[in-house]
Enzyme design. Structure first.
Site, PDB file in Angstrom:
ATOM      1  N   CYS A 134      20.559  14.318  81.659  1.00 34.44           N
ATOM      2  CA  CYS A 134      21.493  13.198  81.816  1.00 34.44           C
ATOM      3  C   CYS A 134      21.357  12.208  80.659  1.00 34.44           C
ATOM      4  O   CYS A 134      20.338  12.181  79.964  1.00 34.44           O
ATOM      5  CB  CYS A 134      21.192  12.526  83.151  1.00 34.44           C
ATOM      6  SG  CYS A 134      22.027  10.963  83.438  1.00 34.44           S
ATOM      7  N   GLU A 167      18.068  10.309  80.448  1.00 35.98           N
ATOM      8  CA  GLU A 167      16.939  10.948  79.748  1.00 35.98           C
ATOM      9  C   GLU A 167      17.105  10.836  78.234  1.00 35.98           C
ATOM     10  O   GLU A 167      16.129  10.648  77.506  1.00 35.98           O
ATOM     11  CB  GLU A 167      16.822  12.426  80.140  1.00 35.98           C
ATOM     12  CG  GLU A 167      15.923  12.634  81.333  1.00 35.98           C
ATOM     13  CD  GLU A 167      16.674  13.073  82.557  1.00 35.98           C
ATOM     14  OE1 GLU A 167      17.806  13.544  82.428  1.00 35.98           O
ATOM     15  OE2 GLU A 167      16.115  12.934  83.663  1.00 35.98           O
ATOM     16  N   MET A 168      18.356  10.934  77.770  1.00 34.26           N
ATOM     17  CA  MET A 168      18.582  10.804  76.324  1.00 34.26           C
ATOM     18  C   MET A 168      18.133   9.427  75.848  1.00 34.26           C
ATOM     19  O   MET A 168      17.580   9.281  74.767  1.00 34.26           O
ATOM     20  CB  MET A 168      20.066  11.036  75.998  1.00 34.26           C
ATOM     21  CG  MET A 168      20.531  12.455  76.232  1.00 34.26           C
ATOM     22  SD  MET A 168      19.576  13.638  75.271  1.00 34.26           S
ATOM     23  CE  MET A 168      20.062  13.199  73.603  1.00 34.26           C
ATOM     24  N   LYS A 169      18.381   8.414  76.675  1.00 30.05           N
ATOM     25  CA  LYS A 169      17.954   7.059  76.293  1.00 30.05           C
ATOM     26  C   LYS A 169      16.438   6.952  76.277  1.00 30.05           C
ATOM     27  O   LYS A 169      15.871   6.300  75.409  1.00 30.05           O
ATOM     28  CB  LYS A 169      18.505   6.052  77.288  1.00 30.05           C
ATOM     29  CG  LYS A 169      19.953   5.793  77.030  1.00 30.05           C
ATOM     30  CD  LYS A 169      20.393   4.584  77.784  1.00 30.05           C
ATOM     31  CE  LYS A 169      21.829   4.311  77.453  1.00 30.05           C
ATOM     32  NZ  LYS A 169      22.470   3.559  78.499  1.00 30.05           N
ATOM     33  N   HIS A 186      16.259  14.392  86.726  1.00 29.45           N
ATOM     34  CA  HIS A 186      16.666  13.784  88.000  1.00 29.45           C
ATOM     35  C   HIS A 186      18.047  14.261  88.430  1.00 29.45           C
ATOM     36  O   HIS A 186      18.708  13.609  89.214  1.00 29.45           O
ATOM     37  CB  HIS A 186      16.644  12.252  87.880  1.00 29.45           C
ATOM     38  CG  HIS A 186      17.659  11.737  86.894  1.00 29.45           C
ATOM     39  ND1 HIS A 186      17.440  11.783  85.554  1.00 29.45           N
ATOM     40  CD2 HIS A 186      18.890  11.227  87.067  1.00 29.45           C
ATOM     41  CE1 HIS A 186      18.502  11.309  84.934  1.00 29.45           C
ATOM     42  NE2 HIS A 186      19.407  10.974  85.826  1.00 29.45           N
ATOM     43  N   CYS A 196      16.078   6.189 103.315  1.00 32.79           N
ATOM     44  CA  CYS A 196      15.027   6.236 104.343  1.00 32.79           C
ATOM     45  C   CYS A 196      15.632   6.112 105.733  1.00 32.79           C
ATOM     46  O   CYS A 196      15.049   6.533 106.724  1.00 32.79           O
ATOM     47  CB  CYS A 196      13.983   5.149 104.093  1.00 32.79           C
ATOM     48  SG  CYS A 196      14.515   3.479 104.529  1.00 32.79           S
ATOM     49  N   CYS A 238      15.616   0.935 106.251  1.00 29.75           N
ATOM     50  CA  CYS A 238      15.533  -0.372 105.583  1.00 29.75           C
ATOM     51  C   CYS A 238      16.847  -1.132 105.769  1.00 29.75           C
ATOM     52  O   CYS A 238      17.838  -0.581 106.242  1.00 29.75           O
ATOM     53  CB  CYS A 238      15.199  -0.189 104.103  1.00 29.75           C
ATOM     54  SG  CYS A 238      16.523   0.497 103.115  1.00 29.75           S
ATOM     55  N   CYS A 296      19.731   0.664 104.047  1.00 32.65           N
ATOM     56  CA  CYS A 296      20.178   1.887 104.729  1.00 32.65           C
ATOM     57  C   CYS A 296      20.905   1.550 106.031  1.00 32.65           C
ATOM     58  O   CYS A 296      21.833   2.258 106.428  1.00 32.65           O
ATOM     59  CB  CYS A 296      18.984   2.795 105.018  1.00 32.65           C
ATOM     60  SG  CYS A 296      18.363   3.650 103.550  1.00 32.65           S
ATOM     61  N   CYS A 299      18.468   1.900  98.806  1.00 29.88           N
ATOM     62  CA  CYS A 299      17.311   2.019  99.707  1.00 29.88           C
ATOM     63  C   CYS A 299      16.068   1.411  99.064  1.00 29.88           C
ATOM     64  O   CYS A 299      15.751   1.725  97.922  1.00 29.88           O
ATOM     65  CB  CYS A 299      17.076   3.501 100.010  1.00 29.88           C
ATOM     66  SG  CYS A 299      15.605   3.798 100.993  1.00 29.88           S
ATOM     67  N   CYS A 316      23.325  13.509  90.140  1.00 32.77           N
ATOM     68  CA  CYS A 316      23.400  12.232  89.404  1.00 32.77           C
ATOM     69  C   CYS A 316      24.769  12.007  88.774  1.00 32.77           C
ATOM     70  O   CYS A 316      25.587  11.282  89.306  1.00 32.77           O
ATOM     71  CB  CYS A 316      22.308  12.085  88.340  1.00 32.77           C
ATOM     72  SG  CYS A 316      22.510  10.539  87.416  1.00 32.77           S
TER      73      CYS A 316
END
Ligand code: APR
Ligand code: ZN
Ligand code: ZN
EC number: 1.1.1.1
Length: 374
Positions: A47, A50-52, A69, A99, A102, A105, A113, A175
């Site tokens: 994604c 990740e490149m960043k 991710h 979850c 919370c 959620c 979350c 993602c």
């Protein structure tokens, strides 16, 4: 061979330090502890986030780490107390957990979350890692770490999906696709007949374009400094495309000229503070909505003085506003029913060993998403 309860040795792409290339190594993956799931990762996207990280322009991270991710796979084994998935189930990994307990959620509109915030960053709930390499502990990343043939993640970060879903496609629902598509549908709530502008036409921005189209926008203006992105954007629903580098005036002035009164819904899908300021300035001053989709650099400052003495809104969006465990199986079902199309986002497919080639492909700008097969 039954691997339940055993340490699994397998391949993973490790990032040893900031700015280094990925290094394919043999790692040991410990069995899942209570409320954890060990997954055989089958496919994962690389994604823009990740490149960043690779360009060291992003979040402060702990190293060495296993990134990834945007993954999909099959449950290998489950820890004590896991009740919602079982070995053999096809799943999507979720960097944003759900979850179910919370305040976020429990709120019908919320999806952020609180369990996304780990007590010890990049580690499991008990403060330890499930990965080691040559005896050294390796940090997790994003609740997921999908650049490993096996990974351990929390049950609340796993969504069970259709048993016949093609994992090399639906991993994008983990993602890029959901983040962009949902930003239009859920966060902005794009209205039929409206005018939208999308800054950045990578995998996330193109998914925003698809979301605007699905919501019935009349005009969708794509903005990117790489004009090679325009053809696909137009195929997916952009009605016009602009390259700010070709314009004599600032992009916000051009968008005002094109629309008389500014844009109804603007999206920043780059993660750049200057383009975010320009996107906000492009919005209709009475009711325009600007959605921040890209991940902004840590510690940066947004110069928007004066811009919010108006009826404009600036909205954050995480994972497209989807409640992850609940909505992701439905998006997969929509893909299976051909209501959504992920295929145009997938321009390349490589094996995990070739992850550094995938990085180079992303850098050329020719690649929207390279799916890595494990
Ligand atoms: N103006 C316009 N377009 C730009 C600019 C700019 N200043 N800088 C970059 N772009 C374009 C690139 O040409 C590219 O087409 O933005 C696009 C970004 O796409 P990708 O790098 O493929 O990233 P993507 O995976 O789409 O993610 C976009 O969302 O998830 C976050 O961290 C991620 O912030 C990133 C954003
Ligand atoms: Zn991502
Ligand atoms: Zn929660």
């Amino acid at each position: 061979m039954n691997t339940t309860g055993q340490v699994i040795r397998c391949k993973a792409a490790i990032l040893w330090k900031p700015g280094a290339p990925f290094s394919i190594e043999e790692v040991e993956v410990a069995p899942p502890k209570a409320k954890e799931v060990r997954i055989k990762v089958v496919a994962t996207g690389l994604c823009g986030t990740e490149m960043k990280i690779l360009g060291s322009k992003h979040l402060d991270l702990l190293y060495p780490t296993i990134l990834g991710h945007e993954g999909a796979g099959i449950v290998e084994s489950i820890g004590e107390g896991v009740s919602t998935v079982k070995p053999g189930d096809k799943v999507i990994t979720l960097f944003l957990p759900q979850c179910g307990e919370c305040t976020s959620c429990l709120n019908s509109e919320g999806n952020f979350c609180i369990q996304v915030k780990q007590s010890k960053p990049q580690l499991m709930s008990d403060g330890t890692s499930r990965f080691t390499c040559n005896g050294k502990s390796i940090y997790h990343f994003g609740n997921t770490s999908t650049f490993s043939e096996y990974t351990v993640i929390k049950e609340i970060s796993v969504a069970k999906i259709d048993a016949v879903a093609p994992l090399d496609k639906v991993c994008l629902i983990s993602c890029g696709f959901s983040t962009g598509f949902g930003a239009a549908i859920n966060t902005a709530k794009v209205t039929p007949g409206s005018t939208c502008a999308v800054f950045g036409l990578g995998g996330v921005g193109l998914s925003v374009v698809m979301g605007c189209k699905a919501a019935g926008a009349a005009r969708i203006i794509g903005v990117d400094v790489n004009k090679e992105k325009f053809k696909k954007a137009q195929e997916l629903g952009a009605t016009e495309c602009l390259n700010p580098l070709d314009l004599k005036k600032p992009i916000q002035e051009v968008l005002f000229d094109m629309t008389d009164s500014g844009i109804d819904f603007c999206f920043e899908a780059i993660g750049n503070l200057d383009t975010l300021a320009a996107a906000l300035a492009s919005c209709n001053e009475s009711y325009g909505v600007c959605v921040v989709v890209g991940v902004l650099p840590a510690g940066g400052q947004l110069n928007i003085s004066g811009q919010l003495f108006s009826g404009r809104s600036l909205k954050g969006s995480v994972f497209g506003g989807w409640k992850s465990r609940e909505h992701i199986p439905k998006l997969v079902a929509d893909y299976m029913a051909e209501k959504l199309n992920l295929d145009p986002l997938i321009t390349h497919t490589l094996s995990l060993d070739k992850i550094n080639e995938a990085v180079e492909l992303m850098k050329t700008g020719k690649c929207i998403r390279c799916i890595l097969i494990l």
